[in-house]
Design a protein around this motif. Structure first.
Motif, PDB file in Angstrom:
ATOM      1  N   THR A  37       3.395  -0.204  -0.263  1.00  0.00           N
ATOM      2  CA  THR A  37       3.184  -0.770  -1.276  1.00  0.00           C
ATOM      3  C   THR A  37       4.126  -1.937  -1.502  1.00  0.00           C
ATOM      4  N   LYS A  38       4.060  -2.962  -2.394  1.00  0.00           N
ATOM      5  CA  LYS A  38       4.872  -3.976  -2.676  1.00  0.00           C
ATOM      6  C   LYS A  38       6.266  -3.267  -3.116  1.00  0.00           C
ATOM      7  N   SER A  39       6.329  -2.282  -3.952  1.00  0.00           N
ATOM      8  CA  SER A  39       7.340  -1.669  -4.304  1.00  0.00           C
ATOM      9  C   SER A  39       8.140  -0.879  -3.124  1.00  0.00           C
TER      10      SER A  39
ATOM     11  N   VAL B  96       6.058  -4.979   4.896  1.00  0.00           N
ATOM     12  CA  VAL B  96       4.595  -4.979   5.100  1.00  0.00           C
ATOM     13  C   VAL B  96       3.992  -3.971   4.397  1.00  0.00           C
ATOM     14  N   ARG B  97       2.714  -4.218   4.180  1.00  0.00           N
ATOM     15  CA  ARG B  97       1.832  -2.913   3.725  1.00  0.00           C
ATOM     16  C   ARG B  97       0.406  -3.201   4.636  1.00  0.00           C
ATOM     17  N   ILE B  98      -0.238  -1.991   5.027  1.00  0.00           N
ATOM     18  CA  ILE B  98      -1.559  -2.228   5.655  1.00  0.00           C
ATOM     19  C   ILE B  98      -2.675  -1.690   4.611  1.00  0.00           C
ATOM     20  N   HIS B  99      -3.624  -2.475   4.647  1.00  0.00           N
ATOM     21  CA  HIS B  99      -4.773  -2.357   3.839  1.00  0.00           C
ATOM     22  C   HIS B  99      -5.973  -1.645   4.607  1.00  0.00           C
TER      23      HIS B  99
ATOM     24  N   VAL C 177      -6.093  11.670   3.448  1.00  0.00           N
ATOM     25  CA  VAL C 177      -5.781  10.648   4.523  1.00  0.00           C
ATOM     26  C   VAL C 177      -4.434  10.838   4.927  1.00  0.00           C
ATOM     27  N   ASN C 178      -3.717  11.252   4.135  1.00  0.00           N
ATOM     28  CA  ASN C 178      -2.189  11.438   4.603  1.00  0.00           C
ATOM     29  C   ASN C 178      -2.032  12.858   5.275  1.00  0.00           C
ATOM     30  N   ALA C 179      -2.747  13.760   5.104  1.00  0.00           N
ATOM     31  CA  ALA C 179      -2.527  15.080   5.770  1.00  0.00           C
ATOM     32  C   ALA C 179      -3.034  14.897   7.205  1.00  0.00           C
ATOM     33  N   LYS C 180      -4.168  13.988   7.298  1.00  0.00           N
ATOM     34  CA  LYS C 180      -4.678  14.035   8.770  1.00  0.00           C
ATOM     35  C   LYS C 180      -3.887  13.079   9.738  1.00  0.00           C
ATOM     36  N   THR C 181      -3.464  12.065   8.701  1.00  0.00           N
ATOM     37  CA  THR C 181      -2.687  10.821   9.378  1.00  0.00           C
ATOM     38  C   THR C 181      -1.401  11.194   9.720  1.00  0.00           C
ATOM     39  N   GLY C 182      -0.853  12.083   9.116  1.00  0.00           N
ATOM     40  CA  GLY C 182       0.664  12.578   9.193  1.00  0.00           C
ATOM     41  C   GLY C 182       1.499  11.633   8.457  1.00  0.00           C
ATOM     42  N   LEU C 183       1.164  11.283   7.390  1.00  0.00           N
ATOM     43  CA  LEU C 183       1.861  10.560   6.298  1.00  0.00           C
ATOM     44  C   LEU C 183       2.201  11.231   5.036  1.00  0.00           C
ATOM     45  N   PRO C 184       3.260  10.858   4.350  1.00  0.00           N
ATOM     46  CA  PRO C 184       4.234   9.703   4.981  1.00  0.00           C
ATOM     47  C   PRO C 184       5.045  10.400   6.108  1.00  0.00           C
TER      48      PRO C 184
ATOM     49  N   VAL D 204       7.127   5.241   7.282  1.00  0.00           N
ATOM     50  CA  VAL D 204       5.904   4.927   6.737  1.00  0.00           C
ATOM     51  C   VAL D 204       5.581   5.597   5.539  1.00  0.00           C
ATOM     52  N   PRO D 205       5.342   5.273   4.448  1.00  0.00           N
ATOM     53  CA  PRO D 205       5.158   5.853   3.296  1.00  0.00           C
ATOM     54  C   PRO D 205       3.530   6.365   3.437  1.00  0.00           C
ATOM     55  N   GLY D 206       3.065   7.135   2.307  1.00  0.00           N
ATOM     56  CA  GLY D 206       1.710   7.726   2.258  1.00  0.00           C
ATOM     57  C   GLY D 206       0.952   6.733   1.843  1.00  0.00           C
TER      58      GLY D 206
END
Length: 316
Positions: free
Chosen positions: A198-200, A181-184, A266-273, A249-251
């Protein structure tokens, strides 16, 4: 095939797929596709892909077609540092049970998942603020008490499910299915192509049962009318809790006009990947129903076609 054997087979399949599919209650789609209203016992299965070629080709001997729906009212998903509370979810698929014990999952043409969108706590302020990136800091200052702050998250399938284990569905603590899955992430400032996964490079969920669901069964005519001698069988499962804490979870990618900077914020605050073990999916309760021919061997080689005819006869 004796009825008891058929009931056991249906129960196993329903438990397996139903508990697995319930995981999609983690997030919802922004637009809800719905099918026609159906009569009686068919009512929950309004989006079953009975006309899919793989379903129609099921002969009732080597391949047995079934419809599955799994619904849930609540749950949660943790991605890195962010936890999102889930809303109502309706997931529907067709399943072809193969003679060798494997199964093929068939999604409706419009997609398997229909659900309420999930709100991200704190909106954009919570997702990427504060930030030490000057451009992002400027955006953060404009978001306080702004309608632009609101952000929703939508989970989307990105490819067919795989690694489906029927035995795991009736046990606990064993992966049932792999679901890419991916999250929009949706907000005017994020643009139309902001995704986590992503799809890949998708998020791959592998749900497992934490407990055993309660079991019920009914029989009905092809048009959905309850009948103990009916040609159709329906399994009802009162949901067991489900969980997966093994997925990575990827970035985020594709976020905002200045894609690189907003992705970074977004990645830095959310902790992604976020590596496997730092994320978790919990489904508090799932209600699962499975419908199939009571004795598919009696309509070989047309089981798929008969299932489709019965489904269409139940349309109000």
């Amino acid at each position: 095939m004796p009825r008891f054997s058929r009931r056991t087979r249906l129960a196993t399949a329903a438990t397996t797929l139903g508990t697995a599919l319930g995981i999609f209650a983690s997030l919802g789609t922004a637009t809800a596709a719905t099918g026609p209203a159906l009569n009686g016992e068919w009512a929950p299965f309004d989006r079953c892909p009975v006309d899919n070629p793989a379903m129609l080709a099921a002969d009732g001997f080597d391949k047995t077609p079934q419809c599955v729906v799994s619904t849930s009212a609540s749950g949660s998903i943790k991605l890195g540092k962010t936890t999102v509370t889930t809303g109502k979810t309706n997931l529907q698929v067709g399943v072809v049970q193969n003679a060798d014990g494997s199964s093929t999952v068939v999604a409706p043409a419009s997609g398997a998942l229909v659900a309420d969108p999930a709100k991200v706590p704190g909106g954009l302020l919570g997702l990427m603020c504060p930030s030490d990136i000057p451009v992002i800091t400027g955006i953060c200052k404009t978001l306080d008490d702004s309608r632009l702050n609101s952000i929703t998250a939508t989970m989307e399938s990105v490819g067919a499910p795989y690694a489906f284990d029927q035995t795991a569905g009736v046990l606990t603590d064993m992966p049932i299915i792999a679901l890419p899955v991916r999250i929009h992430l949706e907000n005017p400032l994020l643009g139309d192509n902001c995704y986590i996964g992503t799809k890949s490079n998708p998020i791959v969920l592998r749900p497992r049962n934490l407990d055993y669901p309660a079991f019920g069964m009914s029989f009905f005519k092809g048009d959905g009318t309850v009948d103990e001698a009916g040609e159709m069988s329906r399994i009802d499962l009162t949901g067991a809790p489900q969980n997966d804490s093994t997925f990575a979870v990827p970035g985020a990618t594709g976020c905002g006009l200045n894609v690189g900077l907003i992705n970074l914020a977004v990645n830095a605050k959310t902790g992604l990947p976020s590596a496997a073990g730092n994320n978790s999916l919990t489904l508090n309760n799932a209600q699962t129903h499975l419908a199939g021919l009571t004795a598919p061997g009696t309509v070989v080689p047309d089981a798929g076609k008969v299932l489709a005819e019965n489904w269409h006869s139940a349309v109000k």
